[in-house]
Scaffold this motif. Structure first.
Motif, PDB file in Angstrom:
ATOM      1  N   VAL A   1       0.834  -1.203   0.000  1.00 36.31           N
ATOM      2  CA  VAL A   1       0.000   0.000   0.000  1.00 36.31           C
ATOM      3  C   VAL A   1       0.867   1.250   0.000  1.00 36.31           C
ATOM      4  N   LYS A   2       0.455   2.211  -0.814  1.00 43.29           N
ATOM      5  CA  LYS A   2       1.008   3.560  -0.708  1.00 43.29           C
ATOM      6  C   LYS A   2      -0.201   4.451  -0.448  1.00 43.29           C
ATOM      7  N   GLU A   3      -0.196   5.065   0.726  1.00 51.38           N
ATOM      8  CA  GLU A   3      -1.316   5.912   1.141  1.00 51.38           C
ATOM      9  C   GLU A   3      -0.826   7.352   1.185  1.00 51.38           C
ATOM     10  N   SER A   4      -1.584   8.233   0.539  1.00 55.86           N
ATOM     11  CA  SER A   4      -1.191   9.642   0.545  1.00 55.86           C
ATOM     12  C   SER A   4      -2.428  10.523   0.539  1.00 55.86           C
ATOM     13  N   LEU A   5      -2.204  11.765   0.930  1.00 53.91           N
ATOM     14  CA  LEU A   5      -3.262  12.762   0.829  1.00 53.91           C
ATOM     15  C   LEU A   5      -3.283  13.268  -0.609  1.00 53.91           C
ATOM     16  N   THR A   6      -4.347  13.940  -0.974  1.00 50.51           N
ATOM     17  CA  THR A   6      -4.471  14.415  -2.352  1.00 50.51           C
ATOM     18  C   THR A   6      -3.478  15.520  -2.695  1.00 50.51           C
ATOM     19  N   ASN A   7      -2.839  16.102  -1.676  1.00 49.74           N
ATOM     20  CA  ASN A   7      -1.815  17.115  -1.958  1.00 49.74           C
ATOM     21  C   ASN A   7      -0.438  16.482  -2.171  1.00 49.74           C
ATOM     22  N   GLY A   8      -0.379  15.134  -2.089  1.00 45.28           N
ATOM     23  CA  GLY A   8       0.875  14.435  -2.324  1.00 45.28           C
ATOM     24  C   GLY A   8       1.614  14.016  -1.070  1.00 45.28           C
ATOM     25  N   ASP A   9       1.196  14.490   0.110  1.00 46.34           N
ATOM     26  CA  ASP A   9       1.845  14.082   1.355  1.00 46.34           C
ATOM     27  C   ASP A   9       1.670  12.576   1.545  1.00 46.34           C
ATOM     28  N   VAL A  10       2.792  11.862   1.629  1.00 42.29           N
ATOM     29  CA  VAL A  10       2.744  10.406   1.772  1.00 42.29           C
ATOM     30  C   VAL A  10       2.565  10.045   3.243  1.00 42.29           C
ATOM     31  N   ILE A  11       1.586   9.201   3.502  1.00 40.19           N
ATOM     32  CA  ILE A  11       1.299   8.725   4.856  1.00 40.19           C
ATOM     33  C   ILE A  11       2.026   7.404   5.092  1.00 40.19           C
ATOM     34  N   THR A  12       1.869   6.487   4.167  1.00 40.42           N
ATOM     35  CA  THR A  12       2.486   5.162   4.244  1.00 40.42           C
ATOM     36  C   THR A  12       2.979   4.781   2.856  1.00 40.42           C
ATOM     37  N   ASP A  13       4.191   4.258   2.770  1.00 40.70           N
ATOM     38  CA  ASP A  13       4.711   3.755   1.495  1.00 40.70           C
ATOM     39  C   ASP A  13       5.422   2.438   1.767  1.00 40.70           C
ATOM     40  N   MET A  14       4.660   1.351   1.676  1.00 40.30           N
ATOM     41  CA  MET A  14       5.209   0.031   1.981  1.00 40.30           C
ATOM     42  C   MET A  14       6.279  -0.381   0.974  1.00 40.30           C
ATOM     43  N   ASP A  15       6.124   0.027  -0.278  1.00 37.62           N
ATOM     44  CA  ASP A  15       7.119  -0.318  -1.284  1.00 37.62           C
ATOM     45  C   ASP A  15       8.468   0.307  -0.934  1.00 37.62           C
ATOM     46  N   ALA A  16       8.453   1.577  -0.555  1.00 42.12           N
ATOM     47  CA  ALA A  16       9.696   2.282  -0.201  1.00 42.12           C
ATOM     48  C   ALA A  16      10.331   1.688   1.059  1.00 42.12           C
ATOM     49  N   SER A  17       9.486   1.201   1.977  1.00 37.62           N
ATOM     50  CA  SER A  17      10.029   0.644   3.222  1.00 37.62           C
ATOM     51  C   SER A  17      10.281  -0.856   3.135  1.00 37.62           C
ATOM     52  N   GLY A  18       9.939  -1.465   1.986  1.00 38.36           N
ATOM     53  CA  GLY A  18      10.181  -2.889   1.808  1.00 38.36           C
ATOM     54  C   GLY A  18       9.281  -3.778   2.642  1.00 38.36           C
ATOM     55  N   THR A  19       8.059  -3.307   2.924  1.00 39.22           N
ATOM     56  CA  THR A  19       7.126  -4.091   3.737  1.00 39.22           C
ATOM     57  C   THR A  19       5.868  -4.410   2.940  1.00 39.22           C
ATOM     58  N   MET A  20       5.071  -5.322   3.463  1.00 34.64           N
ATOM     59  CA  MET A  20       3.775  -5.630   2.861  1.00 34.64           C
ATOM     60  C   MET A  20       2.819  -6.089   3.950  1.00 34.64           C
ATOM     61  N   LEU A  21       1.562  -6.030   3.640  1.00 33.78           N
ATOM     62  CA  LEU A  21       0.511  -6.460   4.548  1.00 33.78           C
ATOM     63  C   LEU A  21       0.017  -7.818   4.056  1.00 33.78           C
ATOM     64  N   THR A  22       0.102  -8.826   4.903  1.00 39.30           N
ATOM     65  CA  THR A  22      -0.329 -10.178   4.531  1.00 39.30           C
ATOM     66  C   THR A  22      -1.456 -10.597   5.462  1.00 39.30           C
ATOM     67  N   GLN A  23      -2.618 -10.850   4.862  1.00 36.48           N
ATOM     68  CA  GLN A  23      -3.759 -11.303   5.663  1.00 36.48           C
ATOM     69  C   GLN A  23      -4.836 -11.853   4.740  1.00 36.48           C
ATOM     70  N   PRO A  24      -5.775 -12.620   5.304  1.00 41.07           N
ATOM     71  CA  PRO A  24      -6.878 -13.140   4.485  1.00 41.07           C
ATOM     72  C   PRO A  24      -7.712 -11.984   3.926  1.00 41.07           C
ATOM     73  N   LEU A  25      -8.234 -12.184   2.736  1.00 44.13           N
ATOM     74  CA  LEU A  25      -9.069 -11.173   2.087  1.00 44.13           C
ATOM     75  C   LEU A  25     -10.199 -10.723   3.006  1.00 44.13           C
ATOM     76  N   SER A  26     -10.769 -11.656   3.745  1.00 41.35           N
ATOM     77  CA  SER A  26     -11.900 -11.342   4.629  1.00 41.35           C
ATOM     78  C   SER A  26     -11.521 -10.406   5.776  1.00 41.35           C
ATOM     79  N   ASP A  27     -10.229 -10.281   6.095  1.00 44.28           N
ATOM     80  CA  ASP A  27      -9.795  -9.428   7.199  1.00 44.28           C
ATOM     81  C   ASP A  27      -9.558  -7.975   6.802  1.00 44.28           C
ATOM     82  N   PHE A  28      -9.591  -7.671   5.508  1.00 41.13           N
ATOM     83  CA  PHE A  28      -9.392  -6.298   5.066  1.00 41.13           C
ATOM     84  C   PHE A  28     -10.652  -5.480   5.343  1.00 41.13           C
TER      85      PHE A  28
END
Length: 192
Positions: A127-154
């Motif tokens: 996930v890369k989460e940002s505000l519409t002005n471009g401020d990045v909140i979370t960038d998992m790609d840049a930090s080398g992380t990912m979220l792993t969970q069952p589809l039903s848990d999202f």
């Protein structure tokens, strides 16, 4: 001392209050008020000892000034963010293949993916989460992380978006505040 139950309880309360103070300080810093931790700590110690170094009038006036400045800074940021949101949405909604979901978020599928996602599948999502002005909140790609969970848990919005994809798919979603963090936001990075 922490072997005693009462000491652990007191310490836990202190840690909790300290965490709240640090969160408040992070919010203040986000709104432009940078205050040194050692000064804040000195104020806390003086309050506990009943030895304030400022008069009640000066304390109240100072807190009022800080509050007014933060409100002004928040209003300015929100005005800029509202303008950025309108501009972003205008551009995004005009992009080829942008659609609005039945639940109210906008989406654009960059790559639908290859093999179908099983209903009970566990997903690795970046996930890369940002505000519409471009401020990045979370960038998992840049930090080398990912979220792993069952589809039903999202959360429902994420699940709905992910169900539009297949394995290795990529989607951009624009979620209005009422479907995301609402009026509370997620301080200090996501405003109300």
């Amino acid at each position: 001392q922490l072997n005693k139950k009462s000491a652990r309880e007191g310490y836990a309360i202190g840690i909790s209050l300290g965490d709240e103070i640090l969160q408040m300080q992070a919010e203040n810093s986000h709104w432009g008020s940078s205050i040194e931790k050692n000064i804040v700590l000195a104020g806390i110690i003086d309050a506990f000892q009943g030895k304030t170094k400022l008069s009640t009038d000066v304390l109240q006036n100072t807190l009022s000034e800080v509050s007014q400045r933060e409100m002004k800074d928040q209003e300015t940021l929100m005005t800029h963010l509202d303008k950025a949101t309108k501009q972003y949405l205008d551009r995004f909604t005009k992009m080829k293949n942008t659609k609005k979901s039945p639940s109210g978020f906008w989406y654009n599928i960059a790559h639908v993916g290859d093999t179908p996602i099983p209903d009970n599948g566990t997903l690795d999502v970046v996930v890369k989460e940002s505000l519409t002005n471009g401020d990045v909140i979370t960038d998992m790609d840049a930090s080398g992380t990912m979220l792993t969970q069952p589809l039903s848990d999202f959360p429902p919005i994420f699940r709905e978006a992910l169900l539009k994809l297949k394995n290795h798919g990529s989607i951009t979603i624009v979620v209005p505040p009422e479907l995301a963090y609402k009026e509370k936001g997620l301080p200090p990075k996501i405003p109300p």
